[in-house]
Design an enzyme around this catalytic site. Structure first.
Site, mmCIF file in Angstrom:
data_model
loop_
_atom_site.group_PDB
_atom_site.id
_atom_site.type_symbol
_atom_site.label_atom_id
_atom_site.label_comp_id
_atom_site.label_asym_id
_atom_site.label_seq_id
_atom_site.Cartn_x
_atom_site.Cartn_y
_atom_site.Cartn_z
ATOM 1 N N SER A 123 -30.272 4.918 -22.858
ATOM 2 C CA SER A 123 -31.658 5.391 -22.848
ATOM 3 C C SER A 123 -31.993 5.962 -21.483
ATOM 4 O O SER A 123 -31.484 5.479 -20.456
ATOM 5 C CB SER A 123 -32.587 4.211 -23.137
ATOM 6 N N TYR A 147 -35.429 -4.592 -21.064
ATOM 7 C CA TYR A 147 -34.775 -3.700 -22.030
ATOM 8 C C TYR A 147 -33.889 -2.681 -21.307
ATOM 9 O O TYR A 147 -32.717 -2.497 -21.655
ATOM 10 C CB TYR A 147 -35.836 -2.982 -22.881
ATOM 11 N N LYS A 151 -29.584 -1.996 -21.238
ATOM 12 C CA LYS A 151 -28.892 -0.713 -21.476
ATOM 13 C C LYS A 151 -27.939 -0.408 -20.315
ATOM 14 O O LYS A 151 -26.799 0.014 -20.524
ATOM 15 C CB LYS A 151 -29.908 0.417 -21.654
HETATM 16 P P1 NAD Z 1 -34.189 0.733 -34.703
HETATM 17 O O1 NAD Z 1 -34.760 -0.583 -34.373
HETATM 18 O O2 NAD Z 1 -34.858 1.543 -35.750
HETATM 19 O O3 NAD Z 1 -32.643 0.578 -35.093
HETATM 20 C C1 NAD Z 1 -31.829 -0.433 -34.567
HETATM 21 C C2 NAD Z 1 -31.171 -1.130 -35.735
HETATM 22 O O4 NAD Z 1 -30.326 -2.162 -35.248
HETATM 23 C C3 NAD Z 1 -32.171 -1.789 -36.684
HETATM 24 O O5 NAD Z 1 -31.908 -1.355 -38.010
HETATM 25 C C4 NAD Z 1 -31.919 -3.287 -36.519
HETATM 26 O O6 NAD Z 1 -32.137 -3.985 -37.732
HETATM 27 C C5 NAD Z 1 -30.464 -3.293 -36.089
HETATM 28 N N1 NAD Z 1 -30.066 -4.460 -35.300
HETATM 29 C C6 NAD Z 1 -30.694 -5.003 -34.238
HETATM 30 N N2 NAD Z 1 -30.021 -6.062 -33.772
HETATM 31 C C7 NAD Z 1 -28.924 -6.181 -34.557
HETATM 32 C C8 NAD Z 1 -27.842 -7.092 -34.584
HETATM 33 N N3 NAD Z 1 -27.762 -8.103 -33.710
HETATM 34 N N4 NAD Z 1 -26.884 -6.929 -35.517
HETATM 35 C C9 NAD Z 1 -26.963 -5.929 -36.425
HETATM 36 N N5 NAD Z 1 -27.965 -5.044 -36.449
HETATM 37 C C10 NAD Z 1 -28.935 -5.172 -35.525
HETATM 38 O O7 NAD Z 1 -34.098 1.556 -33.346
HETATM 39 P P2 NAD Z 1 -33.687 3.077 -33.112
HETATM 40 O O8 NAD Z 1 -34.890 3.769 -32.611
HETATM 41 O O9 NAD Z 1 -32.966 3.612 -34.257
HETATM 42 O O10 NAD Z 1 -32.718 2.890 -31.857
HETATM 43 C C11 NAD Z 1 -31.314 2.835 -31.999
HETATM 44 C C12 NAD Z 1 -30.703 2.571 -30.635
HETATM 45 O O11 NAD Z 1 -31.099 3.591 -29.731
HETATM 46 C C13 NAD Z 1 -31.144 1.241 -30.013
HETATM 47 O O12 NAD Z 1 -30.032 0.676 -29.336
HETATM 48 C C14 NAD Z 1 -32.202 1.671 -29.009
HETATM 49 O O13 NAD Z 1 -32.281 0.770 -27.933
HETATM 50 C C15 NAD Z 1 -31.664 3.021 -28.570
HETATM 51 N N6 NAD Z 1 -32.711 3.918 -28.068
HETATM 52 C C16 NAD Z 1 -33.800 4.164 -28.850
HETATM 53 C C17 NAD Z 1 -34.814 4.985 -28.367
HETATM 54 C C18 NAD Z 1 -36.034 5.260 -29.195
HETATM 55 O O14 NAD Z 1 -37.042 5.669 -28.649
HETATM 56 N N7 NAD Z 1 -36.037 5.094 -30.502
HETATM 57 C C19 NAD Z 1 -34.692 5.579 -27.101
HETATM 58 C C20 NAD Z 1 -33.556 5.315 -26.347
HETATM 59 C C21 NAD Z 1 -32.559 4.473 -26.843
HETATM 60 C C1 UD1 Z 2 -41.040 4.061 -24.026
HETATM 61 C C2 UD1 Z 2 -40.328 2.963 -23.270
HETATM 62 C C3 UD1 Z 2 -38.910 3.398 -22.958
HETATM 63 C C4 UD1 Z 2 -38.190 3.787 -24.227
HETATM 64 C C5 UD1 Z 2 -38.988 4.879 -24.923
HETATM 65 C C6 UD1 Z 2 -38.351 5.253 -26.215
HETATM 66 C C7 UD1 Z 2 -42.097 1.821 -22.030
HETATM 67 C C8 UD1 Z 2 -42.662 1.521 -20.681
HETATM 68 N N1 UD1 Z 2 -41.064 2.664 -22.053
HETATM 69 O O1 UD1 Z 2 -41.074 5.180 -23.216
HETATM 70 O O2 UD1 Z 2 -38.205 2.352 -22.341
HETATM 71 O O3 UD1 Z 2 -36.881 4.254 -23.944
HETATM 72 O O4 UD1 Z 2 -40.311 4.394 -25.182
HETATM 73 O O5 UD1 Z 2 -38.965 6.361 -26.786
HETATM 74 O O6 UD1 Z 2 -42.559 1.312 -23.031
HETATM 75 N N2 UD1 Z 2 -48.966 6.778 -24.834
HETATM 76 C C9 UD1 Z 2 -50.334 6.800 -25.024
HETATM 77 N N3 UD1 Z 2 -50.862 6.041 -26.038
HETATM 78 C C10 UD1 Z 2 -50.096 5.276 -26.864
HETATM 79 C C11 UD1 Z 2 -48.688 5.271 -26.674
HETATM 80 C C12 UD1 Z 2 -48.167 6.027 -25.637
HETATM 81 O O7 UD1 Z 2 -51.053 7.467 -24.307
HETATM 82 O O8 UD1 Z 2 -50.645 4.598 -27.755
HETATM 83 C C13 UD1 Z 2 -48.397 7.625 -23.771
HETATM 84 C C14 UD1 Z 2 -47.597 6.870 -22.733
HETATM 85 O O9 UD1 Z 2 -48.429 6.430 -21.692
HETATM 86 C C15 UD1 Z 2 -46.582 7.929 -22.298
HETATM 87 C C16 UD1 Z 2 -46.368 8.754 -23.551
HETATM 88 O O10 UD1 Z 2 -47.491 8.498 -24.388
HETATM 89 O O11 UD1 Z 2 -47.149 8.771 -21.321
HETATM 90 C C17 UD1 Z 2 -45.096 8.357 -24.312
HETATM 91 O O12 UD1 Z 2 -45.114 6.956 -24.543
HETATM 92 P P1 UD1 Z 2 -44.006 6.243 -25.454
HETATM 93 O O13 UD1 Z 2 -43.888 6.970 -26.735
HETATM 94 O O14 UD1 Z 2 -44.354 4.801 -25.498
HETATM 95 O O15 UD1 Z 2 -42.654 6.482 -24.667
HETATM 96 P P2 UD1 Z 2 -42.266 6.147 -23.126
HETATM 97 O O16 UD1 Z 2 -43.369 5.465 -22.432
HETATM 98 O O17 UD1 Z 2 -41.739 7.376 -22.529
#
Ligand code: NAD
Ligand code: UD1
Length: 336
Positions: A123, A147, A151
């Protein structure tokens, strides 16, 4: 065959579509702690064929051994993990157990099975508060919460593993802000409870589930005073996984670390206006206090992914809002 841990989650399902459409066989592995079997049924509808899915936990050595014994796995994409920043600060042991200890169990099972190709969901949160944007992969790594540290720890574990066993091929993908949904509207982001992230919150305001958006901070040193982020369409991200899998399958025997973002930053209000265009209705909002831990601006330099993966994000902010809205209006209560 490609094993997708956490494959029933938001990014896993969309990546499964991209992989299957590119001709790969996939098996999803998930404990459904943050996803629902209905998501997998929708995936089957989109791709028009059965998709292998195993319920299990990455922290269980026997669950992991069973999946490697049953399927002939060529590479793993490791999505499984917990991802809520606030929760990670309140429950650090749960996060280290799931995200770090769980990865160790997975890696031991891979080693045992002779599978040495892995793509990891890192991330942009590993950069913490960046000194400048666009952020290159060489920027300082100083995650500001539990978190983010999970990572970075897994990135370091994979680098150490490769140093000790150079036949491993590793891709560390640092995602910026994934949003949007598959164009069918069959799958999308389905957060449980009140969404922490901006796009699902805005979508729930649009569909009438929430009254108004709180914009966290209107006095940041950004063009309109609201936070700026690199929003990336989840189908572009999915295509990035397809490209990363193709690379590790070629056995480069290295560790590639790349940003997956668009290289463009948009403010909260830019996103609100784009969403209003998509849903043809106003999104009520008010400027609220800054959210602790937020950075004013963060967007990535995706040029290394362009060079190394021949990948670039193609979809616009309007595409992201259109597809998020299409998903939300067809599924006002998500997969429930
Ligand atoms: P998500 O929660 O929708 O998907 C993660 C999946 O992993 C879920 O289906 C959950 O049930 C499963 N899971 C969790 N713990 C588990 C375990 N111990 N064993 C088996 N399954 C397990 O999240 P996502 O948004 O699809 O994210 C996927 C990956 O990408 C995560 O590692 C997350 O940290 C990373 N990531 C997500 C974002 C984001 O904004 N969505 C940003 C950066 C990184
Ligand atoms: C958040 C996580 C980051 C993660 C990412 C995944 C935090 C501090 N960081 O990032 O670790 O990898 O999500 O996508 O939580 N905002 C509003 N109102 C809301 C929600 C968000 O104004 O109700 C604003 C936030 O202040 C930010 C922007 O929208 O400026 C994006 O927020 P968000 O979607 O939560 O993502 P990140 O903060 O970038």
């Amino acid at each position: 065959m490609i094993l997708l841990t956490g494959g029933a989650g938001y990014i896993g399902l969309h990546s499964a579509v991209a992989l299957i459409e590119a001709g790969h066989e996939v098996v999803l592995f998930d404990n459904f702690s943050n996803s629902k079997p209905e998501g997998v049924r929708r995936l089957v509808k989109i791709v028009g064929r059965e998709v292998a899915c195993v319920e299990g936990d990455v922290r269980s050595a026997s669950d992991m051994a069973a999946v490697f014994a049953r399927y002939s796995i060529d590479a793993v994409i490791h999505f499984a993990g917990l991802k809520a920043v606030g929760e990670s600060v309140e429950q650090p042991l749960r996060y280290y157990d799931n995200n770090v200890a769980g990865t160790l169990v997975l890696l031991a099972a891979m080693q045992q099975a002779g599978v040495r190709r892995i793509v990891f969901s890192s991330s942009a949160t590993v950069y913490g508060a960046p000194d400048f944007s666009p952020i290159p992969e060489s920027a300082a790594l100083r995650p500001a919460n539990t978190y983010g540290r999970t990572k970075l720890m897994v990135e370091e574990i994979l680098r150490d593993l490769h140093a000790s066993a150079p036949d491993w091929s590793v891709a560390l993908l640092r995602y910026f802000n994934p949003v949007g949904a598959h164009s069918s509207g069959q799958i999308g982001e389905d957060p449980s409870g009140i969404p922490n992230n901006l796009m699902p919150f805005v979508a729930q305001v649009a569909v009438g589930r929430r009254a108004e958006l709180n914009v966290f901070g209107g006095d940041y040193p950004t063009p309109d005073g609201t936070g700026v982020r690199d929003y990336i369409h989840v189908m572009d991200l999915a295509d990035g996984h397809r490209a990363a899998v193709d690379r590790v399958l070629g056995d480069p025997r290295d560790v590639l670390t790349v940003n997956l973002g668009t290289g463009v930053g948009y403010s909260v209000l830019d996103l609100v206006r784009a969403f209003e265009r998509a849903c043809c209705r106003p999104i009520p909002y008010r400027i609220a206090l800054r959210r602790p831990g937020d950075v004013p601006a963060s967007w990535g330099d995706p040029s290394l992914a362009g060079q190394q993966l021949q990948w670039t994000a193609r979809r616009s902010l309007d595409d992201m809002c259109r597809d998020s809205w299409n998903w939300q209006k067809q599924n006002p209560d998500g997969f429930a």
